[in-house]
Motif scaffolding. Structure first.
Motif, mmCIF file in Angstrom:
data_model
loop_
_atom_site.group_PDB
_atom_site.id
_atom_site.type_symbol
_atom_site.label_atom_id
_atom_site.label_comp_id
_atom_site.label_asym_id
_atom_site.label_seq_id
_atom_site.Cartn_x
_atom_site.Cartn_y
_atom_site.Cartn_z
ATOM 1 N N PRO A 246 0.698 -1.082 -0.089
ATOM 2 C CA PRO A 246 0.032 -0.067 -0.173
ATOM 3 C C PRO A 246 0.653 1.418 0.000
ATOM 4 N N LYS A 247 2.221 1.357 0.754
ATOM 5 C CA LYS A 247 2.749 2.453 0.642
ATOM 6 C C LYS A 247 3.272 2.893 -0.929
ATOM 7 N N LYS B 95 0.592 5.428 -4.197
ATOM 8 C CA LYS B 95 0.423 6.926 -4.239
ATOM 9 C C LYS B 95 0.444 7.582 -5.773
ATOM 10 N N GLY C 135 -6.625 -1.966 5.296
ATOM 11 C CA GLY C 135 -5.913 -0.921 5.924
ATOM 12 C C GLY C 135 -7.125 0.301 6.237
ATOM 13 N N ILE D 98 -6.983 3.095 5.372
ATOM 14 C CA ILE D 98 -7.476 3.902 4.185
ATOM 15 C C ILE D 98 -8.699 3.752 3.555
ATOM 16 N N HIS E 159 -11.944 5.739 3.653
ATOM 17 C CA HIS E 159 -12.554 6.871 2.783
ATOM 18 C C HIS E 159 -11.964 6.776 1.409
ATOM 19 N N SER E 160 -11.104 5.840 1.197
ATOM 20 C CA SER E 160 -10.851 5.626 -0.396
ATOM 21 C C SER E 160 -10.456 4.221 -0.877
ATOM 22 N N PRO F 55 -7.589 2.922 -3.123
ATOM 23 C CA PRO F 55 -6.325 3.255 -4.171
ATOM 24 C C PRO F 55 -6.321 2.326 -5.281
ATOM 25 N N GLU G 3 -14.781 4.557 -6.428
ATOM 26 C CA GLU G 3 -13.882 4.258 -4.976
ATOM 27 C C GLU G 3 -14.868 4.450 -3.869
ATOM 28 N N ALA H 277 -15.571 1.764 -1.268
ATOM 29 C CA ALA H 277 -14.965 1.643 0.099
ATOM 30 C C ALA H 277 -15.990 1.477 1.125
ATOM 31 N N THR I 14 -9.187 -2.708 11.792
ATOM 32 C CA THR I 14 -8.690 -2.792 10.779
ATOM 33 C C THR I 14 -9.826 -2.973 9.368
#
Length: 450
Positions: A58-59, A62, A97, A99, A102-103, A105, A141, A145, A155
């Protein structure tokens, strides 16, 4: 470019979609994509790591196009574990995760990669264009989500079955490609506008820093006689100012500790425990502040804050970020990543904060870090920082001037940030409108790139 709705629509049983163009199909994602996961090879097996094969986590998510990653695995890992490569053109998504609150990725692979267990890969079957799927997932998305479930540990996770059942609106393939061309053009146009706004934000930040640095090193009187400070990076200062080590102008410089029990000792209410994520140059941000009990606070007596303390982040990526505790803030404490700097009568709180936030303070932090290979600032180094010291009356004048100038920059930056938010929302709205058939882009003429 103006696009109108389609002439004919039909209803669907999908609440958030409601209707699609009459000639489009609606198909669960599991029937038109191959969904697969990833894993983490044993971290304790050195021969699995530092190879040439990208291992996406996930990192890395972006960006919208992925050809490489921060971490890599070896061919040995491929041979001896169940991890497998994902083909070029696969769509990657984060499925576990916070994230997902709200989204959702997503990214397109531009090379063969592997992924970890927090990711899924989508490979399109016949009848679905990969780029169209990418933009669908970007446009939907928020809806996707919402389907994430929460574990007992808090989580967020999207189950494979949930993803397979998620229904996509599918136009004919030539139309999919036309939608992709339209969306690419629109996103490119909007992204260029956003880039200009971001450049303006960066310029405003630089100007803000320059104004503050000038005020705390040269004062407010251009005709005042100057003297050499004897410090290369500081240069000349007003002749009537002093330049002293910080330790001669403060009564305290120390950080806190992690409360016994770590995060398990945090309370739902009580005494705020300020951490590095709460300290910003524009103020103390308390959205995610944690609390400790009165007993823990009393035991951490050396790191109890007081009004007028300057707080400086001394470890990690935010090292050097600082602010101060305003009057009436109330009781609070800090953890080991935040240093309390308590000025004496010769140094006003806001002036010291401006000095540390300016190039005067930030340069010394950079010099202290240079070649050390670490991201940490010790108290001895901080106490030995060289700082300009005008009279307290002049410090007060400088504070008022800076406050006025910073307000102007803050207002401009706020308007620019709002414009970026609006453009970002419009970008998403255009993607959603095109991929759900709310607009017909088949006759839209897209200018050729020059």
């Amino acid at each position: 470019m103006k696009a109108s709705p389609y002439a004919d629509y039909r209803s669907t049983d999908i609440p958030w979609l409601r209707k699609v163009p009459a000639h489009w199909r609606t198909i669960p994602m599991g029937f038109i994509t191959k969904i697969s996961g990833g894993m983490t090879p044993n971290m304790g097996t050195p021969e699995f790591w530092r190879g040439e094969i990208p291992w996406v986590t996930p990192k890395d998510m972006k960006v919208e196009r992925i050809a490489d990653s921060l971490d890599h695995i070896t061919e040995e890992a491929l041979c001896r574990t169940s991890i497998e490569k994902k083909a070029t053109g696969s769509i990657l998504a984060v499925v576990r995760g916070m994230i997902l609150a709200h989204s959702f990725p997503v990214a397109v692979t531009e090379a063969e990669v592997t992924i970890n267990q927090d990711m899924k890969s989508f490979l399109c079957e016949e009848g679905l264009d990969g780029e169209f799927l990418f933009f669908c997932l970007r446009g939907f998305e928020k809806e996707i989500a919402k389907l994430a479930t929460e574990s007992a540990h808090g989580t967020k996770k999207l189950e494979t079955g949930t993803l397979k059942r998620f229904t996509l609106p599918i136009p004919p393939v030539p139309e999919q490609k036309g939608i992709v061309r339209f969306v690419r053009h629109e996103c490119g146009r909007i992204d260029r506008l956003i880039a200009k706004k971001r450049s303006l934000l960066a310029a405003l930040a630089e100007q803000r820093m320059a104004v503050i640095t000038s005020a705390v090193t040269r004062g407010l009187y251009p005709t005042a006689p100057l003297k050499d400070s004897g410090i290369p990076w500081l240069g000349k200062v007003p002749k009537h100012w002093e330049v002293r080590r910080l330790k001669f102008n403060i009564s305290k410089a120390n950080s806190g500790v992690t409360p016994k029990g770590g995060a398990e000792s945090y309370e739902l209410e009580g005494i705020p425990l300020l951490r590095s994520q709460n300290i910003y140059v524009d103020g103390l941000r308390l959205d995610d502040v944690v609390f400790i009990s009165e007993e823990t606070h009393a035991a951490m007596i050396n790191s109890q804050v007081a009004s007028g303390d300057v707080l400086v982040n001394i470890t990690g990526a935010s090292i050097g970020r600082c602010n101060f505790v305003p009057d009436g803030f109330g009781e609070a404490n800090v953890n080991q990543h935040v240093c309390i700097v308590r000025p004496e009568s010769t140094m006003r709180t806001e002036f010291l904060y401006h000095v540390l936030a300016s190039k005067v303070g930030q340069t010394q932090i950079d010099l202290e870090q240079g070649g050390s290979g670490r991201e940490g600032l010790n108290f001895a180094a901080l106490k030995n920082f060289e700082v300009p010291v005008p009279s307290t009356d002049e410090q007060r004048e400088i504070e008022r001037y800076i406050e006025k100038q910073v307000t102007r920059f803050t207002n401009l930056a706020s308007k620019t940030a709002q414009a970026i938010d609006r453009l970002t929302e419009y970008r998403t709205a255009q993607i959603t409108a095109a991929t759900t058939g709310k607009i017909d882009v088949r006759e839209v003429k897209i200018p050729k790139q020059t």
